[in-house]
Write a protein that holds these residues in place. Sequence first.
Motif, PDB file in Angstrom:
ATOM      1  N   PHE A   5       0.867  -1.167   0.000  1.00  0.00           N
ATOM      2  CA  PHE A   5       0.000   0.000   0.000  1.00  0.00           C
ATOM      3  C   PHE A   5       0.904   1.218   0.000  1.00  0.00           C
ATOM      4  N   PHE A  25       3.412   7.739   2.054  1.00  0.00           N
ATOM      5  CA  PHE A  25       3.333   6.528   2.870  1.00  0.00           C
ATOM      6  C   PHE A  25       3.691   5.332   2.001  1.00  0.00           C
ATOM      7  N   SER A  27       3.946   0.960   2.739  1.00  0.00           N
ATOM      8  CA  SER A  27       3.820  -0.089   3.753  1.00  0.00           C
ATOM      9  C   SER A  27       5.101  -0.904   3.935  1.00  0.00           C
ATOM     10  N   ASN A  28       6.086  -0.715   3.068  1.00  0.00           N
ATOM     11  CA  ASN A  28       7.372  -1.387   3.289  1.00  0.00           C
ATOM     12  C   ASN A  28       8.169  -0.737   4.417  1.00  0.00           C
ATOM     13  N   TYR A  29       7.808   0.510   4.744  1.00  0.00           N
ATOM     14  CA  TYR A  29       8.585   1.259   5.729  1.00  0.00           C
ATOM     15  C   TYR A  29       7.747   1.530   6.966  1.00  0.00           C
ATOM     16  N   ASN A  30       8.352   1.280   8.109  1.00  0.00           N
ATOM     17  CA  ASN A  30       7.633   1.488   9.362  1.00  0.00           C
ATOM     18  C   ASN A  30       7.379   2.978   9.576  1.00  0.00           C
ATOM     19  N   THR A  31       6.315   3.311  10.293  1.00  0.00           N
ATOM     20  CA  THR A  31       6.026   4.691  10.670  1.00  0.00           C
ATOM     21  C   THR A  31       6.329   4.868  12.150  1.00  0.00           C
ATOM     22  N   PHE A  32       6.611   6.089  12.529  1.00  0.00           N
ATOM     23  CA  PHE A  32       7.003   6.397  13.904  1.00  0.00           C
ATOM     24  C   PHE A  32       5.723   6.639  14.700  1.00  0.00           C
ATOM     25  N   LYS A  33       5.180   5.586  15.243  1.00  0.00           N
ATOM     26  CA  LYS A  33       3.854   5.671  15.863  1.00  0.00           C
ATOM     27  C   LYS A  33       3.907   6.261  17.267  1.00  0.00           C
ATOM     28  N   ILE A  34       2.936   7.110  17.549  1.00  0.00           N
ATOM     29  CA  ILE A  34       2.814   7.737  18.863  1.00  0.00           C
ATOM     30  C   ILE A  34       1.838   6.897  19.686  1.00  0.00           C
ATOM     31  N   LEU A  35       2.344   6.314  20.764  1.00  0.00           N
ATOM     32  CA  LEU A  35       1.496   5.462  21.608  1.00  0.00           C
ATOM     33  C   LEU A  35       0.706   6.274  22.615  1.00  0.00           C
ATOM     34  N   TYR A 126       5.483  12.692  24.747  1.00  0.00           N
ATOM     35  CA  TYR A 126       5.111  11.718  23.724  1.00  0.00           C
ATOM     36  C   TYR A 126       5.809  10.399  24.046  1.00  0.00           C
ATOM     37  N   PHE A 128       6.717   6.824  22.222  1.00  0.00           N
ATOM     38  CA  PHE A 128       6.770   6.228  20.888  1.00  0.00           C
ATOM     39  C   PHE A 128       6.833   4.709  20.964  1.00  0.00           C
ATOM     40  N   GLU A 129       6.628   4.076  19.840  1.00  0.00           N
ATOM     41  CA  GLU A 129       6.441   2.628  19.833  1.00  0.00           C
ATOM     42  C   GLU A 129       7.664   1.829  20.210  1.00  0.00           C
ATOM     43  N   ILE A 130       8.835   2.436  20.100  1.00  0.00           N
ATOM     44  CA  ILE A 130      10.045   1.659  20.306  1.00  0.00           C
ATOM     45  C   ILE A 130      10.355   1.515  21.788  1.00  0.00           C
TER      46      ILE A 130
END
Lengths: 132, 136
Positions: A5, A25, A27-35, A126, A128-130
């Motif tokens: 996508f 965007f 879908s092969n690349y991760n996004t920096f998600k805010i948890l 913030y 983040f997912e990591i």
Amino acid sequence: MSYKFAVSKATKNVLTATDPNDFIFHSNYNTFKILAHDTGTISVASGFNGTKTITHSYGTRQGFFVFFKYPSGRTTYFHNPIRIGSSDDTLTIDYFLNPPSNNANTISFDIANSGGSSLDIKYSYYLFEIAI
Amino acid sequence: MTHKIRTSKAGYNAITETAPNNLTFSSDYNTLKYDISGYVDVTYNKDASPITYVTGNVAHNLGYEPFFYVLVDDESSGTTFEFTPKIFRPLLAARSFYAFTTTTTLYFVTEMLGAGGTDNKTARFRYFIFRNNLGF
């Protein structure tokens, strides 16, 4: 079977582009998600010099970023100073002994108020997912 | 009914996966959204005395304090950028590079205290400003 996508920038062909920067965007690349993200205010009494704590209660230790808004309105992250002759000189976040740090449920930092009255510092954090 | 958009990493099921790090995108989570980025050069006297502040700035005009971060190459070496704040406190001197924002402008600051001579340098600040409102 895997599908992709992707959304490209204007003038870029989403089917043939290969540079990640050409995609809004992909879908092969991760996004920096805010948890998690929240704001609040901490009062610092005149003459106070010690540790303050932001409680986020997330439950696991995550990558984080925390911003502070000083009484002057100047806003910055972690332990950036806020000087230039500002009245904020009386409110400082320590940058040697205990710069802001995060654990499973809290962000802690050392702050000093050398002014003659109690001051408020606002925070915005913030998570983040990591995991860290 | 709530709908979601999810894409997973290869080897993970986008429908059942629950770990955010195994999803390359999930509409359950906000992301940082770029606004502008660039460079600003600030020339300063490394040996200034008394303490001297020289600033640069860039307008973002967002009307709120945005998420941002700034790196600095303090003597424009062209090779090394470090995360701000960069703070030195050598004996009898002080040299700092840092940044802050208001609702309209991102400022870059050099703060110098030396012996009172002249040693002009140029710091190159690299900034990234996002549309995300800090919420103050």
